[in-house]
Design an enzyme around this catalytic site. Structure first.
Site, mmCIF file in Angstrom:
data_model
loop_
_atom_site.group_PDB
_atom_site.id
_atom_site.type_symbol
_atom_site.label_atom_id
_atom_site.label_comp_id
_atom_site.label_asym_id
_atom_site.label_seq_id
_atom_site.Cartn_x
_atom_site.Cartn_y
_atom_site.Cartn_z
ATOM 1 N N GLY A 31 -13.215 -12.806 -7.950
ATOM 2 C CA GLY A 31 -12.249 -12.961 -6.865
ATOM 3 C C GLY A 31 -12.954 -13.495 -5.622
ATOM 4 N N GLY B 287 -38.201 6.320 -6.694
ATOM 5 C CA GLY B 287 -36.900 6.829 -6.254
ATOM 6 C C GLY B 287 -36.124 7.319 -7.456
ATOM 7 N N GLU C 199 -45.655 4.171 -5.912
ATOM 8 C CA GLU C 199 -44.720 4.377 -4.801
ATOM 9 C C GLU C 199 -45.379 3.968 -3.482
ATOM 10 O OE1 GLU C 199 -41.506 5.339 -4.069
ATOM 11 O OE2 GLU C 199 -42.125 5.273 -1.980
ATOM 12 N N ARG D 118 -31.473 -1.091 -3.769
ATOM 13 C CA ARG D 118 -30.438 -2.059 -4.142
ATOM 14 C C ARG D 118 -29.861 -2.729 -2.903
ATOM 15 N NH1 ARG D 118 -28.827 -1.801 -9.281
ATOM 16 N NH2 ARG D 118 -26.672 -2.423 -8.855
ATOM 17 N N HIS E 210 -22.593 36.957 -15.596
ATOM 18 C CA HIS E 210 -23.930 37.296 -16.090
ATOM 19 C C HIS E 210 -23.970 37.163 -17.600
ATOM 20 C CE1 HIS E 210 -27.803 39.223 -16.413
ATOM 21 N NE2 HIS E 210 -27.294 39.960 -17.405
HETATM 22 P P1 FAD Z 1 -20.227 -1.297 -8.612
HETATM 23 O O1 FAD Z 1 -20.231 -0.171 -9.566
HETATM 24 O O2 FAD Z 1 -21.459 -2.098 -8.485
HETATM 25 O O3 FAD Z 1 -19.026 -2.225 -9.049
HETATM 26 C C1 FAD Z 1 -18.791 -3.461 -8.464
HETATM 27 C C2 FAD Z 1 -17.986 -4.309 -9.440
HETATM 28 O O4 FAD Z 1 -17.473 -5.437 -8.756
HETATM 29 C C3 FAD Z 1 -18.807 -4.859 -10.604
HETATM 30 O O5 FAD Z 1 -18.101 -4.696 -11.796
HETATM 31 C C4 FAD Z 1 -18.958 -6.342 -10.279
HETATM 32 O O6 FAD Z 1 -19.031 -7.162 -11.438
HETATM 33 C C5 FAD Z 1 -17.642 -6.588 -9.562
HETATM 34 N N1 FAD Z 1 -17.652 -7.732 -8.645
HETATM 35 C C6 FAD Z 1 -18.546 -8.029 -7.682
HETATM 36 N N2 FAD Z 1 -18.166 -9.120 -7.002
HETATM 37 C C7 FAD Z 1 -16.994 -9.510 -7.551
HETATM 38 C C8 FAD Z 1 -16.081 -10.559 -7.281
HETATM 39 N N3 FAD Z 1 -16.287 -11.412 -6.285
HETATM 40 N N4 FAD Z 1 -14.985 -10.662 -8.052
HETATM 41 C C9 FAD Z 1 -14.742 -9.803 -9.068
HETATM 42 N N5 FAD Z 1 -15.563 -8.790 -9.366
HETATM 43 C C10 FAD Z 1 -16.667 -8.641 -8.617
HETATM 44 N N6 FAD Z 1 -24.660 6.966 -8.891
HETATM 45 C C11 FAD Z 1 -24.284 8.241 -9.079
HETATM 46 O O7 FAD Z 1 -23.490 8.771 -8.290
HETATM 47 N N7 FAD Z 1 -24.776 8.971 -10.124
HETATM 48 C C12 FAD Z 1 -25.639 8.452 -11.010
HETATM 49 O O8 FAD Z 1 -26.057 9.134 -11.943
HETATM 50 C C13 FAD Z 1 -26.053 7.119 -10.830
HETATM 51 N N8 FAD Z 1 -26.919 6.558 -11.684
HETATM 52 C C14 FAD Z 1 -27.288 5.257 -11.508
HETATM 53 C C15 FAD Z 1 -28.217 4.720 -12.387
HETATM 54 C C16 FAD Z 1 -28.623 3.423 -12.229
HETATM 55 C C17 FAD Z 1 -29.627 2.849 -13.189
HETATM 56 C C18 FAD Z 1 -28.083 2.624 -11.180
HETATM 57 C C19 FAD Z 1 -28.478 1.191 -11.015
HETATM 58 C C20 FAD Z 1 -27.163 3.164 -10.306
HETATM 59 C C21 FAD Z 1 -26.764 4.489 -10.453
HETATM 60 N N9 FAD Z 1 -25.875 5.086 -9.576
HETATM 61 C C22 FAD Z 1 -25.514 6.391 -9.743
HETATM 62 C C23 FAD Z 1 -25.281 4.338 -8.454
HETATM 63 C C24 FAD Z 1 -23.869 3.868 -8.829
HETATM 64 O O9 FAD Z 1 -23.933 3.099 -10.000
HETATM 65 C C25 FAD Z 1 -23.263 3.074 -7.686
HETATM 66 O O10 FAD Z 1 -23.324 3.803 -6.495
HETATM 67 C C26 FAD Z 1 -21.813 2.740 -7.992
HETATM 68 O O11 FAD Z 1 -21.685 2.007 -9.173
HETATM 69 C C27 FAD Z 1 -21.174 1.971 -6.842
HETATM 70 O O12 FAD Z 1 -19.850 1.700 -7.149
HETATM 71 P P2 FAD Z 1 -19.093 0.433 -6.542
HETATM 72 O O13 FAD Z 1 -17.705 0.507 -7.072
HETATM 73 O O14 FAD Z 1 -19.302 0.383 -5.096
HETATM 74 O O15 FAD Z 1 -19.845 -0.838 -7.133
HETATM 75 P P1 NAI Z 2 -34.352 4.407 -4.238
HETATM 76 O O1 NAI Z 2 -33.993 4.048 -2.855
HETATM 77 O O2 NAI Z 2 -33.864 5.679 -4.796
HETATM 78 O O3 NAI Z 2 -35.941 4.409 -4.403
HETATM 79 C C1 NAI Z 2 -36.703 3.287 -4.119
HETATM 80 C C2 NAI Z 2 -38.149 3.729 -3.968
HETATM 81 O O4 NAI Z 2 -38.953 2.586 -3.966
HETATM 82 C C3 NAI Z 2 -38.402 4.474 -2.672
HETATM 83 O O5 NAI Z 2 -39.118 5.645 -2.928
HETATM 84 C C4 NAI Z 2 -39.173 3.470 -1.836
HETATM 85 O O6 NAI Z 2 -40.066 4.058 -0.935
HETATM 86 C C5 NAI Z 2 -39.897 2.698 -2.928
HETATM 87 N N1 NAI Z 2 -40.275 1.346 -2.536
HETATM 88 C C6 NAI Z 2 -39.534 0.433 -1.855
HETATM 89 N N2 NAI Z 2 -40.210 -0.728 -1.723
HETATM 90 C C7 NAI Z 2 -41.399 -0.549 -2.351
HETATM 91 C C8 NAI Z 2 -42.521 -1.386 -2.575
HETATM 92 N N3 NAI Z 2 -42.561 -2.650 -2.150
HETATM 93 N N4 NAI Z 2 -43.569 -0.869 -3.243
HETATM 94 C C9 NAI Z 2 -43.558 0.393 -3.707
HETATM 95 N N5 NAI Z 2 -42.525 1.240 -3.531
HETATM 96 C C10 NAI Z 2 -41.451 0.773 -2.865
HETATM 97 O O7 NAI Z 2 -33.872 3.148 -5.112
HETATM 98 P P2 NAI Z 2 -33.685 2.969 -6.673
HETATM 99 O O8 NAI Z 2 -34.442 3.982 -7.439
HETATM 100 O O9 NAI Z 2 -33.899 1.538 -6.919
HETATM 101 O O10 NAI Z 2 -32.157 3.281 -6.854
HETATM 102 C C11 NAI Z 2 -31.186 2.595 -6.078
HETATM 103 C C12 NAI Z 2 -30.055 3.481 -5.758
HETATM 104 O O11 NAI Z 2 -29.227 3.665 -6.904
HETATM 105 C C13 NAI Z 2 -30.447 4.905 -5.356
HETATM 106 O O12 NAI Z 2 -30.825 4.994 -4.023
HETATM 107 C C14 NAI Z 2 -29.169 5.624 -5.591
HETATM 108 O O13 NAI Z 2 -28.315 5.426 -4.498
HETATM 109 C C15 NAI Z 2 -28.609 4.930 -6.812
HETATM 110 N N6 NAI Z 2 -28.930 5.720 -8.011
HETATM 111 C C16 NAI Z 2 -28.422 6.987 -8.108
HETATM 112 C C17 NAI Z 2 -28.719 7.770 -9.184
HETATM 113 C C18 NAI Z 2 -28.192 9.157 -9.228
HETATM 114 O O14 NAI Z 2 -27.334 9.481 -8.418
HETATM 115 N N7 NAI Z 2 -28.680 10.016 -10.117
HETATM 116 C C19 NAI Z 2 -29.540 7.295 -10.289
HETATM 117 C C20 NAI Z 2 -30.068 5.974 -10.053
HETATM 118 C C21 NAI Z 2 -29.740 5.228 -8.973
#
Ligand code: FAD
Ligand code: NAI
Length: 475
Positions: free
Chosen positions: A122, A192, A213, A282, A454
């Site tokens: 979109g 992280g 890190e 990110r 418990h």
């Molecule tokens: P997204 O989930 O990124 O969704 C955005 C969507 O928009 C995508 O489908 C994309 O294709 C679509 N899009 C983008 N631009 C357009 C466009 N112009 N037109 C149409 N479609 C488009 N968070 C947690 O709370 N718990 C977790 O355990 C957790 N684990 C994670 C593990 C990993 C490895 C990663 C990378 C992230 C994790 N997160 C977790 C973070 C979580 O995934 C994000 O915070 C969440 O997905 C954000 O939701 P959102 O709807 O903002 O965006």
């Molecule tokens: P993060 O922000 O959690 O961790 C990034 C880490 O990389 C930090 O500790 C930072 O100090 C380090 N870093 C940054 N630049 C660096 C460099 N040049 N060299 C060495 N270290 C460096 O980001 P991450 O793990 O990529 O995850 C992104 C986001 O996705 C999280 O912040 C979280 O919001 C979401 N996420 C949530 C999960 C959950 O809720 N369980 C699971 C995975 C992701």
């Protein structure tokens, strides 16, 4: 004449698809556009969370945890196993099936709630008197218009300068979830949330994992007593974590990757690995949205600029989730999506950022809500702290998982709970009680007076509340 909608949501991740469902529930004629494709080119709504984030990572964490238990803790329970092995292809296949179930679940929910789904990208075309025209391109080619637009376009992995993701040797979260065989040596840059979760998966399956890190403090945003306990556990499990490093360069060879960096003492060091996960945060995603066409304002980080109510600078254009300020968490995105739909309907919802829980799904799990001890000290707020170790909890002993503790922080005068921090078994589930308590402005005494089953791990939360008043019963 383009199809007209009351609400058009761009992005079908947790922020977008939930906003669309809520808008439809409230009686709006709603469309959701999402471009994610499955391996057959079909629609795969659910965003990062469903496709390459929360859901697949938790599937792999579960599989690898079973493997670890089978190899290490089953024997203590008298369960003998011979020839333990891991079929990585099967494990990945199961993960893919879980993802597919979730994709299909969202498509079903759209149908059930009469949300019109458009598979494609979109982009803003123009603003008119009665709303905005959105161009959909991709699997669907169409122009639709919406009186209200909700942007939920999510985020993408940040790469290291000079080390673009090839998803073969230099991996983002996407490639990290698709490694086809257990690498002998795995490097992770960034300790992280992703680094620790994905590092844990592959370590449990047998990889030699080194995490580099940049900051000198381990999990700086986490209460440091909890972070220290977690660090001790991860190190004991075999995760090598080097803090305070400065990455110099990443060189991709034929079958390995070399990271050149200065260690905490400033010494030039090299790490050679078979695969490298780069998890250094990110970046908000507005690629292809054409924000400039309608004058949509972005902030200095490239996120869509919004106020506390997710309003952008344009009338009737809203933005939620990872593409705006605040923690990048699926449940935060969902809360904002629901709140925006309700605001469009003239309601007055509120998203309380102080009670958004965080969970890191490692083993032990880490979960928290509210303020940390270091934050309270920096603020100069007087507080009382109570901790209770799982070592003294009957259920944890029966489970054979006694690592960690529950820590509760309460105001020194009013006893209001200011933060709860957990490292240990099922911290992800236990934290919900703390969130409810804080949302209702409970005191530590309130939790201490509530009957907890418990034997259950939740008794540790009650005991931590008792510890705030220095009167634990079982420790
Ligand atoms: P997204 O989930 O990124 O969704 C955005 C969507 O928009 C995508 O489908 C994309 O294709 C679509 N899009 C983008 N631009 C357009 C466009 N112009 N037109 C149409 N479609 C488009 N968070 C947690 O709370 N718990 C977790 O355990 C957790 N684990 C994670 C593990 C990993 C490895 C990663 C990378 C992230 C994790 N997160 C977790 C973070 C979580 O995934 C994000 O915070 C969440 O997905 C954000 O939701 P959102 O709807 O903002 O965006
Ligand atoms: P993060 O922000 O959690 O961790 C990034 C880490 O990389 C930090 O500790 C930072 O100090 C380090 N870093 C940054 N630049 C660096 C460099 N040049 N060299 C060495 N270290 C460096 O980001 P991450 O793990 O990529 O995850 C992104 C986001 O996705 C999280 O912040 C979280 O919001 C979401 N996420 C949530 C999960 C959950 O809720 N369980 C699971 C995975 C992701």
């Amino acid at each position: 004449m383009s199809k007209q909608f009351d609400v058009v949501v761009i992005g079908g991740g947790p922020g977008g698809y939930v906003a669309a469902i809520r808008a439809a529930q409230l009686g709006f004629n709603t469309a959701c556009i999402d471009e994610w494709k499955n391996d057959k080119g079909g629609p795969a709504p659910g965003g990062t969370c469903t496709n390459v984030g929360c859901i697949p990572s938790k599937a792999l964490l579960q599989s690898s945890e079973y493997f670890e238990h089978a190899g290490h803790s089953f024997a203590d329970h008298g369960i003998g196993l011979k020839d333990l092995s891991i079929d990585v292809a099967k494990m990945l296949g199961r993960k893919d099936a879980v993802v597919k179930q979730n994709n299909e679940g969202i498509l079903y929910l759209f149908k059930k709630n009469k949300v019109s789904f458009f598979h494609g990208r979109g982009a803003f075309l123009k603003a008119g008197d009665s709303g905005y025209e959105i161009q959909v391109t991709g699997a669907t080619e169409e122009i639709i218009s919406g009186k209200h637009i909700i942007l939920a376009t999510g985020s993408n992995a940040r790469s290291l300068p000079g080390a673009a993701f090839d998803e073969d040797k230099i991996l983002s979260n996407d490639g990290a979830l698709r490694i086809g065989a257990v690498p002998k040596r795995l490097g992770v840059i960034g300790s992280g949330v992703i680094g620790l979760e994905m590092g844990s998966v592959w370590r449990r399956l047998g990889a030699d994992v080194t995490v580099l890190e940049g900051l000198p403090t381990f999990l700086g945003a986490v209460d440091q007593q909890i972070a220290k306990e977690a660090h001790k556990s991860f190190t004991k499990q075999g995760l090598k974590i080097e803090l305070g490093v400065k990455i110099d360069k990443v060189t991709s060879g034929k079958s390995s990757v070399t990271v050149t960096y200065a260690n905490a003492k400033g010494e030039a060091t090299k790490l050679e690995v078979d695969k490298l996960i780069v998890s250094i945060g990110r970046v908000p995603n507005t690629i292809g949205l054409n924000p400039e066409t309608v004058g949509l304002k972005l902030d200095e980080r490239g996120a869509i600029a919004v106020d506390d109510h997710c309003r952008t600078n344009l009338p009737n254009v809203w933005a939620v989730g990872d593409v705006v300020r605040g923690p990048m968490l699926a449940h935060k995105a969902e809360e904002e999506g629901v709140a925006v739909a309700e605001r469009i309907a003239g309601q007055h919802p509120h998203v309380n950022f102080n009670t958004v829980p965080w969970v890191i799904y490692t083993s032990p799990e880490i979960a928290w809500v509210g303020q940390t001890e270091q934050q309270l000290k920096a603020e100069g707020r007087e507080f009382k702290a109570g901790t209770f170790p799982f070592l003294a909890n009957g259920r944890a002993r029966a489970m054979g998982d006694t690592t960690g503790m529950v820590k509760m922080l309460a105001d020194a005068k009013t006893d209001e709970i200011l933060g709860v921090h957990i490292v240990g078994p099922f911290a992800s589930e236990l934290i919900a009680e703390a969130v409810v308590a804080m949302e209702f402005k409970a005191s530590a005494e309130d939790i201490a007076r509530i009957c907890h089953a418990h034997p259950s791990l939740s008794e540790s939360t009650k005991e931590a509340a008792l510890a705030v008043d220095k009167r634990t019963l079982n420790f």
